[in-house]
Motif scaffolding. Structure first.
Motif, short mmCIF file in Angstrom:
data_model
loop_
_atom_site.label_atom_id
_atom_site.label_comp_id
_atom_site.label_asym_id
_atom_site.label_seq_id
_atom_site.Cartn_x
_atom_site.Cartn_y
_atom_site.Cartn_z
N GLN A 1 -1.60 12.65 -7.41
CA GLN A 1 -1.48 12.78 -8.69
C GLN A 1 -0.55 11.65 -9.17
O GLN A 1 0.25 11.66 -10.34
CB GLN A 1 -0.98 14.33 -9.11
N ASN A 2 -0.43 10.64 -8.45
CA ASN A 2 0.59 9.53 -9.00
C ASN A 2 -0.39 8.65 -9.78
O ASN A 2 -1.33 8.06 -9.61
CB ASN A 2 0.86 8.49 -7.43
N PRO A 3 0.53 8.59 -11.02
CA PRO A 3 -0.31 7.78 -12.36
C PRO A 3 -0.25 6.10 -11.94
O PRO A 3 -0.80 5.31 -12.63
CB PRO A 3 0.43 7.99 -13.40
N GLN A 4 0.49 5.68 -10.96
CA GLN A 4 0.66 4.32 -10.74
C GLN A 4 -0.96 3.55 -10.65
O GLN A 4 -1.56 4.00 -9.62
CB GLN A 4 1.35 3.98 -9.39
N PRO A 5 -1.21 2.59 -11.40
CA PRO A 5 -2.72 1.86 -11.15
C PRO A 5 -2.52 1.34 -9.66
O PRO A 5 -1.63 0.72 -9.34
CB PRO A 5 -2.37 0.73 -12.20
N ARG A 6 -3.74 1.47 -9.19
CA ARG A 6 -4.22 0.64 -7.85
C ARG A 6 -5.45 0.64 -7.77
O ARG A 6 -5.99 1.63 -8.00
CB ARG A 6 -3.22 1.37 -6.74
N PHE A 7 -5.87 -0.33 -6.98
CA PHE A 7 -7.32 -0.35 -6.92
C PHE A 7 -7.65 -0.71 -5.16
O PHE A 7 -8.09 0.21 -4.53
CB PHE A 7 -7.77 -1.59 -7.58
N TYR A 8 -7.44 -1.91 -4.94
CA TYR A 8 -7.55 -2.38 -3.58
C TYR A 8 -6.98 -1.42 -2.44
O TYR A 8 -7.47 -0.98 -1.63
CB TYR A 8 -7.32 -3.99 -3.24
N ALA B 1 0.80 -1.19 -0.04
CA ALA B 1 0.02 -0.10 0.12
C ALA B 1 0.70 1.24 0.10
O ALA B 1 0.59 2.29 -0.69
CB ALA B 1 -1.08 -0.12 1.13
N LEU B 2 2.09 1.25 0.83
CA LEU B 2 2.76 2.29 0.75
C LEU B 2 3.46 2.65 -0.57
O LEU B 2 3.46 3.78 -1.10
CB LEU B 2 4.05 2.21 1.85
N LEU B 3 3.76 1.47 -1.37
CA LEU B 3 4.45 1.79 -2.63
C LEU B 3 3.54 1.90 -3.69
O LEU B 3 3.57 3.22 -4.69
CB LEU B 3 5.15 0.31 -2.71
N VAL B 4 2.32 1.47 -3.76
CA VAL B 4 1.76 1.84 -4.93
C VAL B 4 0.90 3.10 -4.82
O VAL B 4 0.45 3.64 -5.92
CB VAL B 4 0.31 0.69 -5.27
N ASN B 5 0.81 3.71 -3.65
CA ASN B 5 0.39 5.10 -3.60
C ASN B 5 1.38 6.22 -3.77
O ASN B 5 0.91 7.31 -4.34
CB ASN B 5 -0.39 5.21 -2.07
#
Ligand SMILES: *Cc1c(COP(=O)(O)O)cnc(C)c1O
Length: 321
Positions: free
Chosen positions: A149-156, A3-7
């Motif tokens: 504004q991070n474009p990294q895809p993330r969902f859960y 969670a820390l990384l994807v955000n």
């Protein structure tokens, strides 16, 4: 950790990963999976990261967007100097500081704001004295600016969605209600005694075990040991895996061993959770008995007797660990 990384990590971002053991290694692998341009900083096992080296690396590379590290690297028992690292990274407006505090948060001081941590994660199963299944994370304002504004895809693990839901008193998806209610109880217990008292208790357990373990011929493995656990090199001629198995078979006490190059070489004893003084004394007795079983004659009967009497006396005079 994910969670820390994807955000906060955007694909292609330069990320400096401090790898001082198995958990650092895992986080570095994760950063690569999410498209990070990983700069892996390997620290010899058992050592804490040299903050001056991180300072040098950062000075040479203004492009580094994230620095990440464990607070306590549980595979070796080392506690890193998070405060000093936070000071360094805080001065760089474009760099975030992510900390895996899973065996530190709730066990040793780790004031997020004061120490300038931008993303912090803890786990229910370690210092929060609960079963596995719940993790807690928090971000600084500096991190939120990037998250938005991070474009990294993330969902859960989308912190934006979670925050929106939280504003309405809800969670993004169904949450682990039983553990959250249990956490509420644990946090009350912690606040009742005060965090400083809790940290002192955990450190006192560590000091107690280390004091007697050294007398038995164990050596402290971590050069900058965390209060949350103790890693001990076993005396020469002993396989720590055999030692652990015997301790478990005979006394039903479970301790951890070493991984990779430390397999068979160290044991690790946790100091977090519901541990009584009596169980601390029992542990010392059981360690001594098991030592003699796997290496007959390592301690004399008299030495064991003295050790156990001393442990009992120390317990009685401690006025409550
Ligand atoms: C326990 C731990 C984790 C989480 O690992 P699990 O395999 O999910 O238990 C992560 N980081 C550190 C430092 C830990 O001690």
């Amino acid at each position: 950790m994910e969670a820390l990384l994807v955000n906060t990590l955007a694909p292609g971002d330069k990320i400096l990963g401090i790898n001082s053991g198995k958990f650092g290694e895992r986080w570095c692998e994760m950063a690569k999976v999410f498209g990070g341009h990983l700069i892996e900083h390997k620290v010899p096992w058992g050592h804490a990261v040299d903050v001056r080296e991180i300072d040098k690396i950062l000075a040479l590379d203004p492009d580094i967007k994230i620095v990440m590290t464990q607070a306590c690297e549980t595979s070796t028992g080392v506690l890193h100097d998070i405060q000093a690292l936070g000071e360094l990274i805080h001065k760089r407006p474009q760099t975030l500081f992510l900390v895996d505090g899973i065996t530190a948060l709730g066990a040793v001081p780790l004031p997020m704001d004061e120490w300038k941590i931008d993303g912090l994660v803890g786990g229910s199963q370690k210092a929060f004295m609960l079963p596995t299944g719940l993790s807690l994370f928090s971000f600084s304002k500096k991190a939120w600016a990037k998250i938005e504004q991070n474009p990294q895809p993330r969902f859960y693990f989308d912190a934006r969605k979670e925050r929106e839901a939280n504003k309405k008193g809800e969670t993004y998806f169904s949450s682990n209600v039983t553990l959250i209610r249990a956490l509420d109880v644990v946090l009350d217990l912690i606040l009742e005694q005060g965090m400083d008292q809790l940290f002192r208790t955990i450190q006192a357990r560590a000091d107690f075990i280390r004091f007697f373990a050294k007398k038995m011929g164990f050596c402290e493995y971590a050069l900058r040991p965390s209060g949350s656990l103790t890693s001990l090199a076993v005396p020469l001629g002993i396989d720590s895996q055999v030692f652990r198995t015997e301790l478990e078979k005979r006394f039903s006490i479970t301790i951890m061993g070493g991984q990779d190059q430390l397999k068979g070489k160290i044991i690790r004893i946790g100091h977090m959770g519901y541990i009584t003084e009596t169980s601390q004394v029992e542990l010392i007795k059981s360690l001594a008995a098991t030592l003699n079983q796997v290496k007959p004659g390592h301690l004399s009967a008299e030495q064991i007797q003295v050790l156990c009497a001393e442990a009992l006396e120390k317990k009685e005079s401690s006025g409550g660990l």
